[in-house]
Design a protein around this motif. Structure first.
Motif, PDB file in Angstrom:
ATOM      1  N   THR A 135      -3.719   0.898  -9.108  1.00 17.93           N
ATOM      2  CA  THR A 135      -4.008  -0.199  -8.281  1.00 17.93           C
ATOM      3  C   THR A 135      -4.391  -1.418  -9.030  1.00 17.93           C
ATOM      4  N   GLN A 163       0.741   5.840  -0.884  1.00 20.20           N
ATOM      5  CA  GLN A 163       0.101   6.929  -1.254  1.00 20.20           C
ATOM      6  C   GLN A 163       0.321   7.293  -2.675  1.00 20.20           C
ATOM      7  N   ALA A 164      -0.758   7.953  -3.196  1.00 17.30           N
ATOM      8  CA  ALA A 164      -0.355   8.649  -4.539  1.00 17.30           C
ATOM      9  C   ALA A 164       0.676   9.462  -4.533  1.00 17.30           C
ATOM     10  N   LYS A 178      -0.224   6.328  -9.198  1.00 19.76           N
ATOM     11  CA  LYS A 178      -1.569   6.823  -9.226  1.00 19.76           C
ATOM     12  C   LYS A 178      -2.573   5.908  -8.513  1.00 19.76           C
ATOM     13  N   PRO A 179      -3.746   6.301  -8.233  1.00 22.26           N
ATOM     14  CA  PRO A 179      -4.916   5.446  -7.618  1.00 22.26           C
ATOM     15  C   PRO A 179      -5.036   4.367  -8.713  1.00 22.26           C
ATOM     16  N   GLU A 180      -5.117   4.749 -10.073  1.00 22.63           N
ATOM     17  CA  GLU A 180      -5.405   3.818 -11.178  1.00 22.63           C
ATOM     18  C   GLU A 180      -4.557   2.851 -11.524  1.00 22.63           C
ATOM     19  N   THR A 227      -1.628  -1.308  -3.987  1.00 27.39           N
ATOM     20  CA  THR A 227      -2.707  -0.440  -3.734  1.00 27.39           C
ATOM     21  C   THR A 227      -2.345   0.833  -3.545  1.00 27.39           C
ATOM     22  N   VAL A 228      -2.765   1.979  -4.402  1.00 26.80           N
ATOM     23  CA  VAL A 228      -2.339   3.227  -4.256  1.00 26.80           C
ATOM     24  C   VAL A 228      -3.569   3.934  -3.891  1.00 26.80           C
ATOM     25  N   SER A 229      -3.417   4.725  -2.852  1.00 24.01           N
ATOM     26  CA  SER A 229      -4.478   5.574  -1.950  1.00 24.01           C
ATOM     27  C   SER A 229      -4.489   6.967  -2.454  1.00 24.01           C
ATOM     28  N   SER A 230      -5.548   7.543  -2.522  1.00 25.17           N
ATOM     29  CA  SER A 230      -5.536   8.829  -3.130  1.00 25.17           C
ATOM     30  C   SER A 230      -5.516   9.867  -1.807  1.00 25.17           C
ATOM     31  N   LEU A 242       0.848  -1.195  -0.030  1.00 27.51           N
ATOM     32  CA  LEU A 242      -0.045  -0.036   0.070  1.00 27.51           C
ATOM     33  C   LEU A 242       0.927   1.368   0.050  1.00 27.51           C
TER      34      LEU A 242
END
Length: 122
Positions: free
Chosen positions: A91, A13-14, A87-89, A119-122, A11
């Motif tokens: 993920t 962050q963006a 980026k979240p996309e 997993t990329v969180s925004s 996991l």
């Protein structure tokens, strides 16, 4: 035959970075072109990047160009995917795959790892 095992997912962050590794068994790793693919929930598996057997030529899907870098170390039987500016996309579950020559199509690869979650969180 070659067996593949991915690692390095997690996991983040963006805007962050991750480096995925794919370790291959056997003594013929340098005989295989390697690819990275990803599959997001509800979507088909898609090509991300590929590298030829010697590591001199690389290929990327348009959405990751300039952010991801594929490389390989034939002495260590390992291929890497350095992912920057995530980026979240991005993920997805990321898979490495092997075949005798470079291809950009999922169905052409002969050997696959089990995948690692990114997993990329925004």
């Amino acid at each position: 035959q070659v067996q593949l095992a991915e690692s390095g997912g997690g996991l983040v962050q963006a805007g962050g970075s991750l480096r995925l590794s794919c370790a291959a068994s056997g003594r013929t790793f340098s005989s295989y072109a390697m690819g990275w693919f990803r599959q997001a929930p509800g979507k088909e598996r898609e090509f991300v990047a590929a590298v030829n057997r010697g590591g001199s030529t690389t290929y990327y899907t348009e959405s990751v160009k300039g952010r991801f870098l594929i490389s390989r170390d034939n002495a260590k039987n390992t291929v890497y995917l350095q992912m920057n500016s995530l980026k979240p996309e991005d993920t997805a579950v990321y898979y490495c795959a092997a075949r005798s020559s470079v291809a950009l199509t999922t169905g052409l690869y002969d050997y696959w790892g089990q995948g690692t979650q990114v997993t990329v969180s925004s």
